[in-house]
Each structure stands twice: as C-alpha cells, then as structure tokens.
Design a protein around this motif. Structure first.
Motif, short mmCIF file in Angstrom:
data_model
loop_
_atom_site.label_atom_id
_atom_site.label_comp_id
_atom_site.label_asym_id
_atom_site.label_seq_id
_atom_site.Cartn_x
_atom_site.Cartn_y
_atom_site.Cartn_z
N ILE A 100 -4.02 14.89 1.24
CA ILE A 100 -4.85 14.61 2.42
C ILE A 100 -5.62 13.30 2.23
CG2 ILE A 100 -6.88 15.40 3.71
CD1 ILE A 100 -5.79 18.25 3.41
N VAL A 101 -6.17 13.11 1.02
CA VAL A 101 -6.90 11.86 0.73
C VAL A 101 -5.98 10.66 0.87
CG1 VAL A 101 -8.03 10.55 -1.12
CG2 VAL A 101 -8.68 12.93 -0.70
N LEU A 102 -4.76 10.76 0.33
CA LEU A 102 -3.81 9.64 0.42
C LEU A 102 -3.39 9.38 1.87
CD1 LEU A 102 -1.62 10.40 -2.71
CD2 LEU A 102 -3.21 8.50 -2.42
N ILE A 103 -3.19 10.44 2.65
CA ILE A 103 -2.83 10.26 4.06
C ILE A 103 -3.96 9.58 4.83
CG2 ILE A 103 -2.41 11.51 6.22
CD1 ILE A 103 -0.74 13.51 4.56
N LEU A 104 -5.20 10.00 4.57
CA LEU A 104 -6.35 9.37 5.23
C LEU A 104 -6.48 7.89 4.85
CD1 LEU A 104 -9.03 12.20 5.05
CD2 LEU A 104 -7.77 11.41 7.05
N CYS A 105 -6.23 7.61 3.58
CA CYS A 105 -6.27 6.20 3.15
C CYS A 105 -5.22 5.36 3.87
CB CYS A 105 -6.06 6.11 1.63
SG CYS A 105 -7.48 6.62 0.66
N MET A 106 -4.00 5.91 4.02
CA MET A 106 -2.95 5.15 4.70
C MET A 106 -3.25 4.99 6.19
SD MET A 106 -0.86 3.74 2.79
CE MET A 106 0.08 3.03 4.10
N ILE A 107 -3.84 6.01 6.80
CA ILE A 107 -4.24 5.88 8.21
C ILE A 107 -5.26 4.75 8.35
CG2 ILE A 107 -5.49 7.02 10.09
CD1 ILE A 107 -4.10 9.63 9.23
N THR B 25 -9.17 -6.05 5.06
CA THR B 25 -9.10 -5.99 3.61
C THR B 25 -9.76 -4.75 3.02
OG1 THR B 25 -11.07 -7.38 3.50
CG2 THR B 25 -8.95 -8.48 3.31
N LEU B 26 -10.82 -4.27 3.62
CA LEU B 26 -11.53 -3.12 3.05
C LEU B 26 -10.67 -1.85 3.03
CD1 LEU B 26 -14.24 -2.62 1.74
CD2 LEU B 26 -15.11 -1.87 3.94
N PRO B 27 -10.01 -1.47 4.13
CA PRO B 27 -9.13 -0.27 4.05
C PRO B 27 -7.99 -0.45 3.04
CG PRO B 27 -9.55 -0.82 6.34
CD PRO B 27 -10.09 -1.95 5.52
N LEU B 28 -7.40 -1.66 2.97
CA LEU B 28 -6.33 -1.89 1.99
C LEU B 28 -6.86 -1.76 0.57
CD1 LEU B 28 -4.61 -4.98 3.64
CD2 LEU B 28 -3.68 -2.68 3.49
N LEU B 29 -8.03 -2.33 0.33
CA LEU B 29 -8.63 -2.26 -1.01
C LEU B 29 -8.98 -0.83 -1.39
CD1 LEU B 29 -9.67 -3.90 -3.42
CD2 LEU B 29 -11.86 -4.08 -2.26
N ILE B 30 -9.54 -0.08 -0.45
CA ILE B 30 -9.89 1.33 -0.72
C ILE B 30 -8.63 2.14 -1.02
CG2 ILE B 30 -10.77 3.43 0.36
CD1 ILE B 30 -12.88 1.66 1.75
N THR B 31 -7.57 1.93 -0.25
CA THR B 31 -6.32 2.65 -0.48
C THR B 31 -5.76 2.34 -1.85
OG1 THR B 31 -5.82 2.64 1.88
CG2 THR B 31 -3.98 3.01 0.40
N ASN B 32 -5.76 1.07 -2.24
CA ASN B 32 -5.27 0.70 -3.56
C ASN B 32 -6.13 1.27 -4.67
OD1 ASN B 32 -2.86 -0.98 -3.98
ND2 ASN B 32 -3.76 -2.22 -2.37
N ASP C 35 0.83 -1.21 0.00
CA ASP C 35 0.00 0.00 0.00
C ASP C 35 0.87 1.26 0.00
OD1 ASP C 35 -2.50 -0.99 -0.27
OD2 ASP C 35 -3.25 -0.27 1.65
N LEU C 36 1.95 1.24 0.74
CA LEU C 36 2.84 2.40 0.76
C LEU C 36 3.42 2.69 -0.62
CD1 LEU C 36 4.80 2.02 4.12
CD2 LEU C 36 3.35 3.92 3.45
N ILE C 37 3.76 1.64 -1.37
CA ILE C 37 4.29 1.85 -2.72
C ILE C 37 3.23 2.44 -3.64
CG2 ILE C 37 5.13 0.63 -4.76
CD1 ILE C 37 6.67 -1.21 -2.84
N ALA C 38 1.99 1.93 -3.54
CA ALA C 38 0.90 2.47 -4.38
C ALA C 38 0.63 3.93 -4.04
CB ALA C 38 -0.36 1.63 -4.20
N VAL C 39 0.61 4.27 -2.75
CA VAL C 39 0.37 5.65 -2.33
C VAL C 39 1.54 6.55 -2.73
CG1 VAL C 39 0.18 7.12 -0.28
CG2 VAL C 39 -1.26 5.12 -0.51
N TRP C 40 2.75 6.05 -2.62
CA TRP C 40 3.93 6.83 -2.98
C TRP C 40 3.90 7.19 -4.47
CZ3 TRP C 40 8.30 4.62 -5.74
CH2 TRP C 40 9.36 5.52 -5.90
N ARG C 41 3.50 6.23 -5.32
CA ARG C 41 3.42 6.52 -6.76
C ARG C 41 2.40 7.61 -7.04
NH1 ARG C 41 2.84 0.62 -9.29
NH2 ARG C 41 1.08 0.79 -7.89
N ALA C 42 1.25 7.57 -6.36
CA ALA C 42 0.24 8.61 -6.56
C ALA C 42 0.73 9.94 -5.97
CB ALA C 42 -1.08 8.19 -5.91
N TRP C 43 1.43 9.87 -4.84
CA TRP C 43 1.90 11.08 -4.14
C TRP C 43 2.82 11.91 -5.04
CZ3 TRP C 43 0.91 12.53 1.00
CH2 TRP C 43 1.71 13.57 1.50
#
Length: 199
Positions: free
Chosen positions: A139-146, A180-187, A120-128
C-alpha cells in the motif's frame, strides 16, 4: 549587387553564443546517450546469454531496460530536432516555425518525464518483490507511485501550458517541487525498504 539585396554578415555575438550553447547541449546529450547505450546493451547481453530459462524478474528487467533505452533515444532525437529546427531563425527572412517548435517542445516535456516514471517504477518493483505478502508495504509503495504520477503529470501539464502560451519560464525552485518531491519520496521509501530487507 542590387540595392534591394541586403548584405549578409556574420552572426551577432548573441547568435554565436546561442549556437555554441546548442552545440554544447547536443554534445553532452550524445555523450550521456552513448554511455546509456553501452550500459543498456551490456545489460541486455548479460540477461539474454547467462541462462537458458529467464525468470520473471529477468524478463521484467530486460523489458524495462529496453523501454528506458527507447525513451532515451526518443528524447535525444526530439531534443536534437528541437535545436535544429531553430537554426533557420538566424536567416534574414526567418520562416514561421512556431507551431513545429511548440509541438516538439511538448513532446520533449512528456518523453523526459516518461524516463523519470520508468526509474521510479524500477525502484518500486525491486522493493515490491522483496515484500511478497506484506500488505502495508504494498500500500505504501502504491501510494508513492500515485504521488509520483501526479507530480509528473501536473508538471507536464503546466509545462505544456507554458509551451502553448510561449512563456519561456520553466518554473522556479518551488514550482519544480511538485515534480521532484514525489519522485524523491518514492525513491527514498523504496530504497529504504530494500536496505531494510538487505540488513
């Protein structure tokens, strides 16, 4: 043969099925781990030999690849140890290995979830990096990672409690949603943001 010595026979049908299941599990683990090693070493080789000066993005990708390879190595080693430590239970007088088995089981729970977080960190980092000055996207990406961290550690805590109480239940489909739901939403969010930028 003395009357006190009990003759040993072959394993029972249930024992044989458990050993076969363990052998298949270890085989699949090492097959996937072998593929992971090939891909990871290819990425490491390409990142370190293609340019003389690595960018920050390449350095981040190199360290994340190494980290995920180390986590995968630790997971396969712990899972193998968890299976091998249980083999003496088929003896006539099995040793007391409950505490060792519980410790390894808890370590496997946390190491397995480290891999989920790394993905998840790699997916968020690419979007970041695609939204360098967009505060709303960050902010959306930070909330997803939280949410991902919360889901992972809540499920890991519940798994630890089940292991300590020696409950064999890993949770049903609804109980697994908290992980699984938070991980799926973040991805989904990070991949959608990357797709939007690419479009």
């Amino acid at each position: 043969m003395s009357p006190q010595t009990r003759p040993t026979g072959p394993l029972s049908d249930s024992g044989v099925s458990v050993v076969v299941e363990w052998a298949v599990e270890i085989s699949v683990d090492y097959l996937l781990y072998g593929a992971n090693i090939v891909i990871s070493f290819t990425v490491i080789y390409l990142l370190t030999t293609t340019s003389t000066h690595m960018t920050r993005g390449q350095i981040g990708l190199l360290f994340s690849t190494i980290f995920m390879l180390l986590v995968s190595t630790l997971y396969v080693a712990l899972n193998t140890a968890f299976i091998l430590i249980q083999l003496p239970l088929f003896a006539i007088n099995p040793p007391d290995i409950i505490s060792s088995r519980t410790r390894i089981d808890i370590a496997v729970i946390y190491v397995q979830r480290l891999n989920f977080i790394a993905c998840d960190l790699i997916a968020v980092w690419r979007a970041w990096i695609l939204y360098p000055r967009n505060l709303v996207a960050k902010i959306v990406l930070i909330l997803c990672m939280i949410g991902s961290f919360a889901g992972i550690f809540v499920r890991a805590g519940l798994g630890t409690e089940e292991a300590l109480r020696e409950v064999g239940d890993t949770g049903g489909p609804l109980e697994m949603l908290e992980q699984t739901l938070p991980l799926l939403i973040t991805n989904l969010v990070s991949t959608s943001m990357i797709a939007y930028k690419a479009w």
